[in-house]
Design a protein around this motif. Structure first.
Motif, PDB file in Angstrom:
ATOM      1  N   PHE A   1       2.575  -3.832 -12.307  1.00  0.00           N
ATOM      2  CA  PHE A   1       1.900  -3.049 -11.276  1.00  0.00           C
ATOM      3  C   PHE A   1       0.394  -3.270 -11.350  1.00  0.00           C
ATOM      4  O   PHE A   1      -0.181  -3.354 -12.446  1.00  0.00           O
ATOM      5  N   SER A   2      -0.210  -3.362 -10.186  1.00  0.00           N
ATOM      6  CA  SER A   2      -1.666  -3.345 -10.073  1.00  0.00           C
ATOM      7  C   SER A   2      -1.991  -2.544  -8.828  1.00  0.00           C
ATOM      8  O   SER A   2      -1.788  -3.019  -7.704  1.00  0.00           O
ATOM      9  N   VAL A   3      -2.453  -1.314  -9.018  1.00  0.00           N
ATOM     10  CA  VAL A   3      -2.627  -0.397  -7.884  1.00  0.00           C
ATOM     11  C   VAL A   3      -4.020   0.219  -7.917  1.00  0.00           C
ATOM     12  O   VAL A   3      -4.431   0.807  -8.912  1.00  0.00           O
ATOM     13  N   GLU A   4      -4.744   0.052  -6.830  1.00  0.00           N
ATOM     14  CA  GLU A   4      -6.065   0.674  -6.679  1.00  0.00           C
ATOM     15  C   GLU A   4      -5.904   1.824  -5.700  1.00  0.00           C
ATOM     16  O   GLU A   4      -5.613   1.620  -4.523  1.00  0.00           O
ATOM     17  N   LEU A   5      -6.097   3.048  -6.208  1.00  0.00           N
ATOM     18  CA  LEU A   5      -5.695   4.237  -5.467  1.00  0.00           C
ATOM     19  C   LEU A   5      -6.908   5.108  -5.130  1.00  0.00           C
ATOM     20  O   LEU A   5      -8.014   4.605  -4.983  1.00  0.00           O
ATOM     21  N   GLY A   6      -6.688   6.407  -4.995  1.00  0.00           N
ATOM     22  CA  GLY A   6      -7.715   7.304  -4.487  1.00  0.00           C
ATOM     23  C   GLY A   6      -8.938   7.403  -5.384  1.00  0.00           C
ATOM     24  O   GLY A   6      -8.910   7.071  -6.565  1.00  0.00           O
TER      25      GLY A   6
ATOM     26  N   ALA B   1     -21.436   3.914   4.989  1.00  0.00           N
ATOM     27  CA  ALA B   1     -20.916   2.585   5.318  1.00  0.00           C
ATOM     28  C   ALA B   1     -19.461   2.700   5.741  1.00  0.00           C
ATOM     29  O   ALA B   1     -18.691   3.464   5.161  1.00  0.00           O
ATOM     30  N   ASN B   2     -19.099   1.968   6.767  1.00  0.00           N
ATOM     31  CA  ASN B   2     -17.719   1.984   7.279  1.00  0.00           C
ATOM     32  C   ASN B   2     -17.270   3.399   7.635  1.00  0.00           C
ATOM     33  O   ASN B   2     -16.103   3.767   7.463  1.00  0.00           O
ATOM     34  N   CYS B   3     -18.236   4.205   8.110  1.00  0.00           N
ATOM     35  CA  CYS B   3     -17.967   5.596   8.506  1.00  0.00           C
ATOM     36  C   CYS B   3     -17.386   6.414   7.347  1.00  0.00           C
ATOM     37  O   CYS B   3     -16.571   7.313   7.540  1.00  0.00           O
ATOM     38  N   GLY B   4     -17.824   6.087   6.121  1.00  0.00           N
ATOM     39  CA  GLY B   4     -17.360   6.824   4.944  1.00  0.00           C
ATOM     40  C   GLY B   4     -15.972   6.456   4.490  1.00  0.00           C
ATOM     41  O   GLY B   4     -15.458   7.038   3.531  1.00  0.00           O
ATOM     42  N   GLN B   5     -15.360   5.468   5.129  1.00  0.00           N
ATOM     43  CA  GLN B   5     -13.982   5.084   4.813  1.00  0.00           C
ATOM     44  C   GLN B   5     -13.984   3.951   3.791  1.00  0.00           C
ATOM     45  O   GLN B   5     -13.565   2.822   4.073  1.00  0.00           O
ATOM     46  N   VAL B   6     -14.463   4.281   2.605  1.00  0.00           N
ATOM     47  CA  VAL B   6     -14.590   3.319   1.508  1.00  0.00           C
ATOM     48  C   VAL B   6     -14.082   3.997   0.242  1.00  0.00           C
ATOM     49  O   VAL B   6     -14.481   5.129  -0.065  1.00  0.00           O
ATOM     50  N   CYS B   7     -13.230   3.310  -0.506  1.00  0.00           N
ATOM     51  CA  CYS B   7     -12.627   3.937  -1.685  1.00  0.00           C
ATOM     52  C   CYS B   7     -13.663   4.313  -2.733  1.00  0.00           C
ATOM     53  O   CYS B   7     -13.475   5.267  -3.488  1.00  0.00           O
ATOM     54  N   VAL B   8     -14.769   3.556  -2.793  1.00  0.00           N
ATOM     55  CA  VAL B   8     -15.804   3.823  -3.800  1.00  0.00           C
ATOM     56  C   VAL B   8     -16.971   4.615  -3.214  1.00  0.00           C
ATOM     57  O   VAL B   8     -18.024   4.733  -3.825  1.00  0.00           O
TER      58      VAL B   8
ATOM     59  N   PHE C   1     -12.984  10.482   2.530  1.00  0.00           N
ATOM     60  CA  PHE C   1     -12.710   9.288   3.326  1.00  0.00           C
ATOM     61  C   PHE C   1     -13.218   9.448   4.753  1.00  0.00           C
ATOM     62  O   PHE C   1     -12.528   9.181   5.723  1.00  0.00           O
ATOM     63  N   GLY C   2     -14.458   9.881   4.840  1.00  0.00           N
ATOM     64  CA  GLY C   2     -15.104  10.071   6.125  1.00  0.00           C
ATOM     65  C   GLY C   2     -16.585  10.307   5.920  1.00  0.00           C
ATOM     66  O   GLY C   2     -17.072  10.395   4.780  1.00  0.00           O
TER      67      GLY C   2
ATOM     68  N   LEU D   1     -12.332   6.274 -10.135  1.00  0.00           N
ATOM     69  CA  LEU D   1     -12.479   4.924  -9.593  1.00  0.00           C
ATOM     70  C   LEU D   1     -13.902   4.397  -9.770  1.00  0.00           C
ATOM     71  O   LEU D   1     -14.106   3.331 -10.341  1.00  0.00           O
ATOM     72  N   ALA D   2     -14.893   5.121  -9.266  1.00  0.00           N
ATOM     73  CA  ALA D   2     -16.279   4.645  -9.308  1.00  0.00           C
ATOM     74  C   ALA D   2     -17.213   5.818  -9.529  1.00  0.00           C
ATOM     75  O   ALA D   2     -16.861   6.979  -9.273  1.00  0.00           O
TER      76      ALA D   2
END
Length: 466
Positions: free
Chosen positions: A245-250, A276-283, A371-372, A397-398
């Protein structure tokens, strides 16, 4: 409005099915195209095709694979304008964002094919000098990838880069919100000479049907970019056989701003990444902890920076309503709207860039992934443990730290529980490992660490004839 159906790619064939689903342009809310709903027969077909593709691709020498991969990168570049325009339409991205998204295809294809050549296959010590022991790296097998919609082509690149370089094959399912540009990328694989079955791209909105990909014993690897809840469902469905498994999640990325930081610089960089990207960035920064002595200065600088921004839309009205609900909940609990906070009237799923002050950690906007385009700013004092505040989340994550103190920066980098910590400037690149701790996933995208996940490590021992 377009009734065009973009077929799936299975075993080098463009395939449609009896059912399809709509793909909307989030800037207008209008129909952009359609994609097929994969059925159970084609699930089995794509699994068999990927296995056959793996057998052919893994048998090629690294030099043969390199020639084909680099040709694929060149062909993608020749088709860049057409694909970028389609990407802008299905995501609502401004052009510079879409160009970055597309550009990761070239970056990843070229990086991983070169990184494969840099991998070592070491000789191991034998204490009795009777054997020659060495490590042999070999392709893992078939990978299945479930991808997110926020950076569709970057997500494809993160997977096909190491897949192709390692000698594996892959079945990718892009998000049903944004499958079209990804499909166009997959169609070009055959033109480059990539064997049939090595890159397969399927589409669906029905998780029950695509669970057949996960429960099969054919895949050796399941990889995903998406939410933690989705990751748990994918991993649970996959445990019918032993898989990697390699999963990058919330994520719920903290920002820690120390009083000795360059406050305007910290505010500008935080706002630029947040929206950036309207806040739709995982980091994306999700909780901004600012020392009380510089809190008002930071809020003022962040508001000024946000006023200069132009953003694209959120991916759907459902996503916009969720984010607006977080703002309403925070305000009801005592937060103040510094700027924004509302939907933008008219076509599409637009929302104002929003900054909230007087936020506390118990508010939903601080402990849920937003995510916004909402930046909550939380005040901390000398009596608080800012690292403990940053770590008070199930995610990892970050994280971001702003300070002029080397000791503060190094201590925060050591103690914050996140897969990446950036001090004084957010930074991401293909050669740097990307992945999370805790409920943000396991494994890595990018870097040699990602490539190694698609390769087995086999120990070989040869008796030395004396």
């Amino acid at each position: 409005m377009s009734e065009t159906i973009y077929p799936m790619l299975i075993n080098g064939e463009k395939i449609t099915t009896r059912k399809s689903f709509d793909v909307l342009n989030p800037s207008t809310g209008q129909l952009l195209g359609k994609a097929p709903e994969i059925d159970t027969d084609n699930v089995q077909y794509v699994l068999k095709s990927a296995k056959a593709g793996f057998d052919v691709w893994s048998a090629k020498t690294p030099a043969e694979r390199k020639t084909i991969i680099l040709k694929y990168a060149d062909i993608l570049a020749e088709n860049s304008e057409r694909i970028i325009k389609l990407l802008m339409a299905e995501t609502g991205k401004p052009r510079d964002n879409a160009e970055y998204d597309f550009g990761m295809l070239d970056n990843c294809l070229r990086f991983f094919v070169e990184e494969f050549e840099r991998l070592d296959q070491p000789v191991l010590h034998d204490p009795d000098d009777r054997f020659l022991h060495y490590i042999q790296r070999q392709p893992l097998g078939v990978a299945v990838g479930m991808l997110a919609w926020n950076f569709p082509l970057l997500n494809v690149a993160y997977k096909i880069g190491p897949v192709l370089a390692s000698g594996c094959s892959v079945i990718l399912k892009p998000s049903s919100y944004t499958p079209l540009a990804s499909l166009e990328v997959a169609y070009l694989a055959k033109e480059a000479g990539i064997p049939d079955g090595v890159i397969n791209m399927i589409t669906s909105t029905d998780h029950h049907v695509t669970q057949g990909l996960l429960s099969s014993g054919i895949p050796a690897m399941v990889t995903m970019i998406g939410s933690t809840r989705g990751g748990l469902e994918v991993m649970n469905s996959s445990t019918t056989s032993i898989k990697h498994f390699s999963v990058e999640l919330g994520g719920n990325a903290p920002v820690v701003v120390y009083p000795d930081a360059d406050i305007v610089d910290a505010a500008n960089k935080t706002v630029d990444l947040k929206f950036a990207n309207c806040g739709q960035v995982c980091v994306s920064p999700n909780r901004c902890f600012v020392h009380e002595s510089v809190y008002d200065e930071f809020v003022a600088a962040a508001r000024e920076r946000a006023a200069s921004l132009e953003m694209g839309p959120l991916v759907s009205d459902k996503a916009r309503q969720y984010v607006l609900g977080l703002v309403e909940s925070a305000v009801a609990d005592g937060a103040e709207v510094v700027c924004g906070g509302k939907a933008i009237e008219g076509d599409g799923f637009f929302m104002e860039p929003t900054i909230l002050s007087n936020v506390v950690s118990k508010m939903k906007v601080a402990y849920e992934e937003i995510f916004g385009p909402v930046l909550p700013i939380i005040k901390y004092t000398d009596n608080d443990d800012e690292i403990a505040l940053a770590n008070d989340t199930v995610y990892g994550l970050a994280a971001y730290v702003f300070t002029s103190s080397l000791s503060n920066g190094l201590r925060a980098a050591r103690d914050i529980q996140a897969g990446s910590v950036c001090v004084n400037e957010p930074h991401y690149s293909v050669q740097l490992p990307h992945g999370g701790l805790k409920q943000s996933g396991l494994g890595k995208d990018c870097s040699r660490y990602s490539l190694e996940e698609y390769l087995t490590i086999k120990r070989v021992s040869v008796l030395i004839d004396k």
